[in-house]
Write a protein that holds these residues in place. Structure first.
Motif, short mmCIF file in Angstrom:
data_model
loop_
_atom_site.label_atom_id
_atom_site.label_comp_id
_atom_site.label_asym_id
_atom_site.label_seq_id
_atom_site.Cartn_x
_atom_site.Cartn_y
_atom_site.Cartn_z
N SER A 36 0.79 -1.25 -0.10
CA SER A 36 -0.08 -0.21 -0.03
C SER A 36 0.69 1.06 0.07
O SER A 36 1.79 1.31 0.51
N ARG B 287 -6.62 -1.70 -5.96
CA ARG B 287 -7.82 -0.75 -6.09
C ARG B 287 -7.17 0.40 -5.35
O ARG B 287 -6.36 0.61 -4.45
N LYS B 288 -7.76 1.44 -6.17
CA LYS B 288 -7.26 2.76 -5.69
C LYS B 288 -8.14 3.40 -4.92
O LYS B 288 -9.59 3.32 -5.48
N GLU C 200 -10.08 9.60 -3.29
CA GLU C 200 -9.37 10.97 -2.58
C GLU C 200 -9.70 11.27 -1.29
O GLU C 200 -9.07 11.39 -0.42
N GLY D 154 -6.67 8.47 -1.27
CA GLY D 154 -6.13 8.24 -2.53
C GLY D 154 -5.29 7.01 -2.22
O GLY D 154 -4.48 6.86 -3.48
N TYR E 64 -3.33 3.65 -2.67
CA TYR E 64 -3.32 2.30 -3.63
C TYR E 64 -2.84 1.23 -2.83
O TYR E 64 -2.01 1.23 -2.22
N ASP F 225 -0.03 5.65 -5.75
CA ASP F 225 -0.16 5.07 -7.00
C ASP F 225 1.35 4.92 -7.49
O ASP F 225 1.81 5.89 -7.79
#
Length: 176
Positions: free
Chosen positions: A100, A128-129, A132, A136, A138, A103
């Motif tokens: 985690s 999964r993103k 926000e 936010g 990822y 991104d």
């Protein structure tokens, strides 16, 4: 001999979708084997390897699923399954890995190469993103089979790869 089919449903995500599919399959006498469901943005995917009762064909199952109101607008497929429905040793999960952070372009590709290098098999993958408003973040989760003799080096390489990308890495041994 039991007939095996692959059932796939791809359509809009809605409350009760899994219940509608599972109820229809149960009513048809279908026994679920490996099954996966995922919300994918505003869509959803349900995939299952199914044991069909005697006298029920994949085509009949597909036709019946297309009549389920909750599946309106979905792509539905039921086809004979040509593979062994029982997983071999590399289909068993030995480790669950969660990465985690921000991104990172290429994260799944880089980690997939690490697993390949150590003869580890990806059994399940989820990425999964988060929105926000939830930071936010990822999050990528791998359920993998790592050969015992490769586990130490493989997992160290996974941790190192995540670390060099500024990501958090958590690894659990699976109880399955």
């Amino acid at each position: 001999m039991v007939s095996i089919a692959l059932v796939s449903v791809l359509g809009p995500d809605r409350v009760g979708l899994v219940a509608a599919i599972a109820d229809h399959l149960f009513g048809a006498g279908v026994n679920l084997r490996d099954t996966a469901f995922a919300a994918l943005g505003s869509g959803a995917e349900f995939v299952a390897v199914c044991e069909l009762p005697e006298g029920v064909t994949a085509q009949e199952l597909e036709t019946g699923l297309k009549q389920v109101p909750e599946l309106e607008g979905a792509e539905i497929r039921a086809v004979p399954y040509a593979f062994d429905p029982s997983p071999g040793p590399t289909g068993n999960v030995s480790h669950r890995i969660t990465i985690s952070g921000g991104d990172q372009l290429g994260l799944v590709a880089r980690l997939s190469e690490v697993f390949k290098q150590y003869a580890a098999n990806i059994v399940r993958l989820e990425a999964r993103k988060l929105p926000e408003e939830n930071g936010g973040l990822y999050v990528t989760r791998f359920a993998v089979f790592v050969p015992p003799e490769q586990a130490g080096l493989c997992l160290a390489t996974v941790r190192n790869t995540a670390g060099t990308m500024g990501l958090d890495c958590q690894i659990e041994e699976s109880l399955l």
